[in-house]
Design a protein around this motif. Structure first.
Motif, PDB file in Angstrom:
ATOM      1  N   TYR A  80      25.768  34.095  34.427  1.00 53.66           N
ATOM      2  CA  TYR A  80      25.356  34.269  35.818  1.00 53.66           C
ATOM      3  C   TYR A  80      24.995  35.737  36.036  1.00 53.66           C
ATOM      4  O   TYR A  80      25.737  36.620  35.629  1.00 53.66           O
ATOM      5  CB  TYR A  80      26.504  33.850  36.752  1.00 53.66           C
ATOM      6  CG  TYR A  80      26.068  33.658  38.181  1.00 53.66           C
ATOM      7  CD1 TYR A  80      25.504  32.463  38.602  1.00 53.66           C
ATOM      8  CD2 TYR A  80      26.222  34.679  39.123  1.00 53.66           C
ATOM      9  CE1 TYR A  80      25.104  32.280  39.912  1.00 53.66           C
ATOM     10  CE2 TYR A  80      25.823  34.490  40.432  1.00 53.66           C
ATOM     11  CZ  TYR A  80      25.270  33.292  40.823  1.00 53.66           C
ATOM     12  OH  TYR A  80      24.867  33.118  42.125  1.00 53.66           O
ATOM     13  N   VAL A 103      24.122  38.784  38.673  1.00 59.12           N
ATOM     14  CA  VAL A 103      24.108  39.303  40.053  1.00 59.12           C
ATOM     15  C   VAL A 103      23.183  40.511  40.017  1.00 59.12           C
ATOM     16  O   VAL A 103      23.516  41.545  39.445  1.00 59.12           O
ATOM     17  CB  VAL A 103      25.529  39.700  40.508  1.00 59.12           C
ATOM     18  CG1 VAL A 103      25.490  40.311  41.903  1.00 59.12           C
ATOM     19  CG2 VAL A 103      26.445  38.489  40.501  1.00 59.12           C
ATOM     20  N   LEU A 129      29.382  43.631  43.282  1.00 61.61           N
ATOM     21  CA  LEU A 129      30.310  42.858  42.443  1.00 61.61           C
ATOM     22  C   LEU A 129      31.754  43.120  42.857  1.00 61.61           C
ATOM     23  O   LEU A 129      32.569  42.195  42.922  1.00 61.61           O
ATOM     24  CB  LEU A 129      30.114  43.226  40.967  1.00 61.61           C
ATOM     25  CG  LEU A 129      28.906  42.589  40.283  1.00 61.61           C
ATOM     26  CD1 LEU A 129      28.592  43.303  38.973  1.00 61.61           C
ATOM     27  CD2 LEU A 129      29.157  41.120  40.008  1.00 61.61           C
ATOM     28  N   ILE A 148      37.694  36.754  32.728  1.00 60.86           N
ATOM     29  CA  ILE A 148      36.785  36.681  31.570  1.00 60.86           C
ATOM     30  C   ILE A 148      35.362  36.474  32.065  1.00 60.86           C
ATOM     31  O   ILE A 148      34.435  37.180  31.669  1.00 60.86           O
ATOM     32  CB  ILE A 148      37.209  35.533  30.615  1.00 60.86           C
ATOM     33  CG1 ILE A 148      38.525  35.867  29.930  1.00 60.86           C
ATOM     34  CG2 ILE A 148      36.119  35.263  29.572  1.00 60.86           C
ATOM     35  CD1 ILE A 148      39.120  34.693  29.157  1.00 60.86           C
ATOM     36  N   GLN A 149      35.202  35.499  32.975  1.00 58.63           N
ATOM     37  CA  GLN A 149      33.847  35.224  33.447  1.00 58.63           C
ATOM     38  C   GLN A 149      33.297  36.383  34.284  1.00 58.63           C
ATOM     39  O   GLN A 149      32.105  36.679  34.245  1.00 58.63           O
ATOM     40  CB  GLN A 149      33.806  33.917  34.244  1.00 58.63           C
ATOM     41  CG  GLN A 149      32.376  33.403  34.294  1.00 58.63           C
ATOM     42  CD  GLN A 149      32.245  31.984  34.747  1.00 58.63           C
ATOM     43  OE1 GLN A 149      33.175  31.404  35.267  1.00 58.63           O
ATOM     44  NE2 GLN A 149      31.067  31.420  34.575  1.00 58.63           N
ATOM     45  N   LEU A 150      34.183  37.030  35.009  1.00 56.32           N
ATOM     46  CA  LEU A 150      33.752  38.186  35.814  1.00 56.32           C
ATOM     47  C   LEU A 150      33.225  39.306  34.910  1.00 56.32           C
ATOM     48  O   LEU A 150      32.179  39.907  35.181  1.00 56.32           O
ATOM     49  CB  LEU A 150      34.928  38.677  36.663  1.00 56.32           C
ATOM     50  CG  LEU A 150      34.633  39.869  37.572  1.00 56.32           C
ATOM     51  CD1 LEU A 150      33.632  39.482  38.645  1.00 56.32           C
ATOM     52  CD2 LEU A 150      35.898  40.378  38.225  1.00 56.32           C
ATOM     53  N   ILE A 164      32.033  38.983  31.859  1.00 51.67           N
ATOM     54  CA  ILE A 164      30.761  38.547  31.269  1.00 51.67           C
ATOM     55  C   ILE A 164      29.633  38.721  32.285  1.00 51.67           C
ATOM     56  O   ILE A 164      28.558  39.238  31.958  1.00 51.67           O
ATOM     57  CB  ILE A 164      30.854  37.061  30.810  1.00 51.67           C
ATOM     58  CG1 ILE A 164      31.844  36.924  29.661  1.00 51.67           C
ATOM     59  CG2 ILE A 164      29.490  36.537  30.371  1.00 51.67           C
ATOM     60  CD1 ILE A 164      32.194  35.493  29.310  1.00 51.67           C
ATOM     61  N   THR A 165      29.894  38.323  33.526  1.00 52.18           N
ATOM     62  CA  THR A 165      28.878  38.453  34.585  1.00 52.18           C
ATOM     63  C   THR A 165      28.502  39.919  34.782  1.00 52.18           C
ATOM     64  O   THR A 165      27.314  40.256  34.910  1.00 52.18           O
ATOM     65  CB  THR A 165      29.421  37.852  35.907  1.00 52.18           C
ATOM     66  OG1 THR A 165      29.791  36.505  35.665  1.00 52.18           O
ATOM     67  CG2 THR A 165      28.385  37.894  37.010  1.00 52.18           C
TER      68      THR A 165
END
Lengths: 286, 176
Positions: free
Chosen positions: B34, B36, B114, B133-135, B137-138
């Motif tokens: 994803y 931003v 963010l 983890i996803q944050l 990666i984003t």
């Protein structure tokens, strides 16, 4: 001595006034900000719908490039599948009639009936903060807030926002999503809830309040299905598979991880279940 | 003229960037990626426009973003306006006609957006490792993509100024 310039504070004053107004306006008029949001959403909706139709057109032209032989073969496969599904439909009708007859004999309460509205997915917003999709049908097709959304692999989620031509659906992977469920072959209700996704591997969810006597293992995972409880979803829809269960935080019930269908992350088409007789809280809760 | 025509150009460019970004995010959903990419949006309005035009452009951009994303309505409007005002106040220090300073500012604004998303949208997930983890990666994916997107976007905005025969110099700078 240099002149003290007040005009350099003008942007800060404007910012302060805006922030104060943003804070005060909802207290004066509760409908102003929702109206502003809906206006902007509806204003940009056509762009998404056009993009979606352009995607369809692209698919159409891509299919046109197939040779006649490929199309004939695909047609034959479809004809075979159609014949098979027609047989299943006949059997389904027979069983449904039998179920209705038995329900009448046993004087059972009527079940909720749904109308199926198939809709294209025009956008997927799957991130660390939200797990939602946008579909190409809204108020124009009678979609209602809270309606269940399903696909070939089972439960997709629930409609959380309806606009004129689009709707927003919260996926079952979202931590804000919770529903009553049960294990296949076991009527006792459990709770399914979405969890934050790490982004690696298949999507997952969590099940809790599972009875102590249930045993799951990776070789024979338990199938989690929807129940009639809650009234949103019809019973028997697949949610996912549970490979293990362990004692939950209460110590009375078990909890575990639910493996969801990988296709949830790349949905193209879903069905919205619109109840034919919507729940009326005052009437139906009593 | 009642409003600077560059407001419409910058607003259109911001809407285009958001639309393309959401299209890419939609396509990348199966890979759990994803982006931003909101950082570049308030940068050139803050560096080029006068105070009133900057305010109008940034508020409209923020509302546009808030309506498109499933966030608390007003989050990006207030964030972009605040960060944009900070840039506007110090814009004499930045060179708007070249890309180096705007790119650095775009990264800073993007990071700000963010960071704002964490308490407003992810407060209930703070204890989850999967969320962090996803944050991460984003964050990495977004800022890596911004290295390519931001120069293209600023060049596009300047090109649109040129094509529309509008003023190509920043407003209200003491040297202009």
């Amino acid at each position: 001595m240099a002149k003290f310039r007040l005009d350099k504070f003008k942007p800060l004053v404007a910012l302060g006034l805006f922030l104060v107004a943003w804070w005060i306006v909802p207290t004066l008029s509760k409908s102003f900000l929702p109206f502003l949001r809906v206006s902007f959403t509806e204003f940009q909706a056509p762009a998404w719908i056009v993009t979606s139709y352009l995607d369809d057109l692209e698919e159409f032209w891509a299919r046109r490039s197939h040779s006649k032989i490929e199309l004939i073969e695909a047609g034959q496969t479809l004809a075979r599948q159609k014949a098979f599904y027609q047989l299943l439909d006949q059997r389904n009708n027979t069983l449904e009639t039998e179920v209705m007859r038995l329900e009448t004999i046993l004087n059972m309460p009527s079940r909720r009936e749904f109308r199926y509205e198939v809709a294209r997915v025009i956008r997927r917003d799957l991130s660390a903060w939200w797990q939602q999709i946008v579909i190409r049908k809204g108020d124009d097709y009678g979609i209602t807030e809270g309606a269940a959304v399903i696909f070939a692999g089972g439960v997709v989620g629930r409609v959380i926002e309806v606009n004129a031509f689009t709707s927003r659906v919260e996926l079952i992977t979202s931590p804000n999503f919770r529903m009553a469920a049960s294990f296949e072959g076991d009527d006792r209700p459990v709770v399914f809830q979405g969890v934050p996704q790490s982004g690696f591997g298949a999507p997952t969810g969590a099940v809790r309040d599972a009875p102590q006597d249930l045993v799951a293992n990776t070789h024979e995972p338990l199938q989690l299905i929807s129940t009639r409880l809650g009234g949103t979803f019809p019973p028997g829809l697949i949610i996912g598979k549970v490979g293990w269960l362990e004692p939950g935080s209460s110590g009375i019930f078990q909890a575990g991880e639910v493996q969801l269908d990988e296709r949830l992350l790349s949905l193209h088409e879903v069905s919205v279940l619109i109840p034919l007789t919507p729940l009326v809280y005052d009437r139906d809760v009593d | 003229m009642l409003i600077d025509p560059r407001v419409l150009i910058l607003l259109g460019a911001n809407a285009l960037l958001l639309h393309l970004c959401l299209m890419v995010n939609s396509s990348l959903a199966p890979f759990s990626l994803y982006f931003v990419l909101l950082g570049p949006m308030p940068v050139l309005p803050a560096l080029y426009l006068n105070q009133r035009s900057f305010f109008l452009c940034t508020v409209l951009t923020g509302l546009w973003v808030d309506a498109a994303l499933p966030t608390t309505f007003g989050l990006f409007t207030c964030t972009m306006l605040t960060l944009g005002t900070v840039i506007f106040g110090a814009r004499i220090r930045f060179r708007a006609e070249q890309n180096y300073h705007p790119i650095v500012l775009a990264h800073a604004v993007n990071l700000g957006c963010l960071i704002m998303l964490i308490p407003f949208e992810g407060l209930q997930y703070l204890s989850s490792t999967a969320f962090w983890i996803q944050l991460l990666i984003t964050c990495f994916a977004s800022h890596a993509a911004l290295l390519i997107i931001a120069p293209w976007f600023f060049n596009l905005e300047r090109l649109l100024f040129q094509l529309c025969n509008t003023d190509q110099d920043p407003d209200e700078l003491p040297l202009s």
